[in-house]
Each structure stands twice: as structure tokens, then as C-alpha cells.
Design a protein around this motif. Sequence first.
Motif, PDB file in Angstrom:
ATOM      1  N   TYR A  11      80.564 -21.354 -22.324  1.00 51.60           N
ATOM      2  CA  TYR A  11      80.345 -20.615 -23.576  1.00 51.60           C
ATOM      3  C   TYR A  11      80.092 -21.551 -24.761  1.00 51.60           C
ATOM      4  O   TYR A  11      79.418 -21.178 -25.718  1.00 51.60           O
ATOM      5  N   GLU A  58      87.467  -3.616 -21.779  1.00 47.67           N
ATOM      6  CA  GLU A  58      86.632  -4.438 -20.897  1.00 47.67           C
ATOM      7  C   GLU A  58      87.362  -5.747 -20.621  1.00 47.67           C
ATOM      8  O   GLU A  58      87.705  -6.494 -21.545  1.00 47.67           O
ATOM      9  N   GLY A  60      87.364  -9.574 -19.255  1.00 50.16           N
ATOM     10  CA  GLY A  60      86.336 -10.613 -19.127  1.00 50.16           C
ATOM     11  C   GLY A  60      85.067 -10.221 -19.852  1.00 50.16           C
ATOM     12  O   GLY A  60      83.976 -10.240 -19.295  1.00 50.16           O
ATOM     13  N   ASP A  81      88.865 -11.866 -23.174  1.00 54.45           N
ATOM     14  CA  ASP A  81      88.296 -12.893 -22.299  1.00 54.45           C
ATOM     15  C   ASP A  81      89.169 -14.139 -22.421  1.00 54.45           C
ATOM     16  O   ASP A  81      89.812 -14.350 -23.446  1.00 54.45           O
ATOM     17  N   ASP A 107      94.286 -13.273 -20.680  1.00 53.14           N
ATOM     18  CA  ASP A 107      94.049 -13.594 -19.271  1.00 53.14           C
ATOM     19  C   ASP A 107      94.507 -12.400 -18.436  1.00 53.14           C
ATOM     20  O   ASP A 107      95.678 -12.027 -18.494  1.00 53.14           O
ATOM     21  N   GLY A 125      82.825  -5.975 -15.632  1.00 56.92           N
ATOM     22  CA  GLY A 125      81.422  -6.354 -15.441  1.00 56.92           C
ATOM     23  C   GLY A 125      81.373  -7.803 -15.003  1.00 56.92           C
ATOM     24  O   GLY A 125      81.158  -8.697 -15.814  1.00 56.92           O
TER      25      GLY A 125
HETATM   26  C1  LIG Z   1      80.185 -13.301 -15.298  1.00 57.87           C
HETATM   27  S1  LIG Z   1      80.977 -13.393 -16.863  1.00 57.87           S
HETATM   28  C2  LIG Z   1      80.632 -11.759 -17.492  1.00 57.87           C
HETATM   29  C3  LIG Z   1      80.933 -11.582 -18.948  1.00 57.87           C
HETATM   30  C4  LIG Z   1      80.665 -10.181 -19.542  1.00 57.87           C
HETATM   31  N1  LIG Z   1      81.340  -9.144 -18.799  1.00 57.87           N
HETATM   32  C5  LIG Z   1      79.197  -9.898 -19.655  1.00 57.87           C
HETATM   33  O1  LIG Z   1      78.732  -8.967 -18.983  1.00 57.87           O
HETATM   34  O2  LIG Z   1      78.526 -10.606 -20.413  1.00 57.87           O
HETATM   35  C6  LIG Z   1      82.704 -13.280 -16.384  1.00 57.87           C
HETATM   36  C7  LIG Z   1      83.656 -13.389 -17.547  1.00 57.87           C
HETATM   37  O3  LIG Z   1      85.002 -13.265 -17.092  1.00 57.87           O
HETATM   38  C8  LIG Z   1      85.825 -14.130 -17.869  1.00 57.87           C
HETATM   39  N2  LIG Z   1      87.064 -14.391 -17.133  1.00 57.87           N
HETATM   40  C9  LIG Z   1      87.210 -15.099 -15.987  1.00 57.87           C
HETATM   41  N3  LIG Z   1      88.493 -15.100 -15.602  1.00 57.87           N
HETATM   42  C10 LIG Z   1      89.177 -14.374 -16.515  1.00 57.87           C
HETATM   43  C11 LIG Z   1      90.548 -14.003 -16.659  1.00 57.87           C
HETATM   44  N4  LIG Z   1      91.475 -14.425 -15.789  1.00 57.87           N
HETATM   45  N5  LIG Z   1      90.914 -13.220 -17.703  1.00 57.87           N
HETATM   46  C12 LIG Z   1      89.978 -12.815 -18.609  1.00 57.87           C
HETATM   47  N6  LIG Z   1      88.665 -13.152 -18.543  1.00 57.87           N
HETATM   48  C13 LIG Z   1      88.267 -13.915 -17.493  1.00 57.87           C
HETATM   49  C14 LIG Z   1      84.942 -15.345 -18.087  1.00 57.87           C
HETATM   50  O4  LIG Z   1      85.348 -16.165 -19.158  1.00 57.87           O
HETATM   51  C15 LIG Z   1      83.581 -14.703 -18.303  1.00 57.87           C
HETATM   52  O5  LIG Z   1      83.354 -14.409 -19.648  1.00 57.87           O
END
Ligand SMILES: C[S@@+](CC[C@H](N)C(=O)[O-])C[C@H]1O[C@@H](n2cnc3c(N)ncnc32)[C@H](O)[C@@H]1O
Length: 248
Positions: A11, A58, A60, A81, A107, A125
Amino acid sequence: MKYYESHEDAYRKVKEDNISSWDEFKKASESFENFCMKEYLVTALDKIKPISNARVLEIGCGTGPISCFLAQQGYKVDGFDVSQTAIEIAQTNAKARGLDIHFSVDDICSISKTRSDIYDIIIDGHCMHCITYDSDRHAALTNVFKLLKKGGYFIIETMSIEDSAKWSHNGRVDEQGIVWCEVKEDFPYDKVKFEDKYWICTRRIMSPSDLENELKQTGFLIEHIEIIKDEKLNMADFRAICRKPMSD
Ligand SMILES: C[S@@+](CC[C@H](N)C(=O)[O-])C[C@H]1O[C@@H](n2cnc3c(N)ncnc32)[C@H](O)[C@@H]1O
């Protein structure tokens, strides 16, 4: 630092290059508005027909394309996120569109919210496939279940493959479907040493039936599943609408 926190590095690059979203970063979409999950999200919302002012979370959320879309539909939206930079960009994106969304850094595996039964709908997503180990996935799904109101919906779109050994990837895929990428010794996130090299796990690619079982074991009722295959990538999207039972 946990392996999935390494999204922060991606990011920072997104911010530097003025890219709007994860999908655009991965060249899977050309605009913030046309995020990859949109088509399915619209269909899924149409199927469940939520109340007009439903509370939606939502997990992540990245830079917020899905959360912004949901807020534009009139829902009361929270998004979180693990990446601080993603959340800062998401806040800017929501503000630029005049949307009131509560974004925070959190998290899903060790969520700071202690309350339960908050949300009518929770959306994933493409976050869950970033969570690789069984213990972390169990913690994440248990938290999703807890945060949902009784009768609430979990809508998920996540990577899946029938036989992960057949997936060609520039890293390595182990027998559990965990994708490993080689990193340098000073890589700051949780890494594992094998064959004299350092590796970080980046994805968990499970079969559709394993994903379904995992959701059922968490306590969800499965209302709908579809598998969208991408023959070129030898990969699929597993899409499901799950429901928290009305009674314990
Ligand atoms: C493939 S990206 C998709 C982001 C968003 N949903 C989109 O469609 O643009 C996956 C996201 O999950 C977040 N992520 C991964 N592990 C996570 C956790 N344990 N808790 C919260 N977020 C998490 C990552 O930082 C990332 O932004």
C-alpha cells in the motif's frame, strides 16, 4: 509482525504511485468504481434483500472501493484493514465522494472490538485468502461470526482451486495450498526458513469443498455457493452467501 501485515509495504507503493485500489495495483481493474467483486456483490445483495439502513462491515477493506460502493447504496458502513496506509487512502477516497464511512486499522484475527451481534452484513472481498494458517483462519471466521447479528449474512469472494498442486506460481505451493514467496533474511514480517532460504506465506488456496466445510464448522448456514473458473489462470473465485443462525 504477522505475515499478512506485509500488505502495508504494497500500500505504500500504491500511495507513491497514486493508484486507487488493490485491484488496480494488480491490474485486475482500471478504476476504483469497477472493483472485481462488484458483479457478485450486486447479485448477492439482490438475493438477500437487506433492510435499507443495514449495518455493514467490510473486513480487509484496503483503500475502500467496496465500502464506498456500499455507502453509496445507503448502508451504514464500517471498514477495517491491517494496513495503516490503506486506511488513510480509504478515508481520503470516502471524503472525496462525500461519504460517511468509519474506517479503522484492525486485524480480523485478533479484533479489538469486544462487542458481538453488531452487523447485518459482513463482506469479504478477497481478504480471507491472505490468512493462511488454520489457527488464524479459525480466529478470523470466529470473529466474523461473533460480529454478525443473529440472522446476519457473511458474503465472501475468495480464491479457490480444486488441486492447488496444479497451480503454476512463481513461488511455491505446499500440500495445504499455502503459497510461499522467497524473501531476504532481513524481511521484517514473520518468515520461515527452509532449504536454507527465507519464505513468507502470502495466500491460502483451498478447494471449494474445504472452504465450504470451514464455513460450516464455524457455524454458518450456507445459502448459496458458486464457483467462477478462470481457465487461463487455472484458478477460481469461490463465492458464498452464509448466514448466522437465528437461534444458538
Ligand atoms: C486482496 S486485498 C483486497 C482489498 C479490498 N477488499 C479491495 O477490494 O480493494 C486484501 C486485503 O486484506 C487485508 N488484510 C489481510 N489480512 C488482514 C487481517 N488479518 N485483518 C484485516 N485486514 C487484512 C490486506 O491488507 C488487504 O488490504
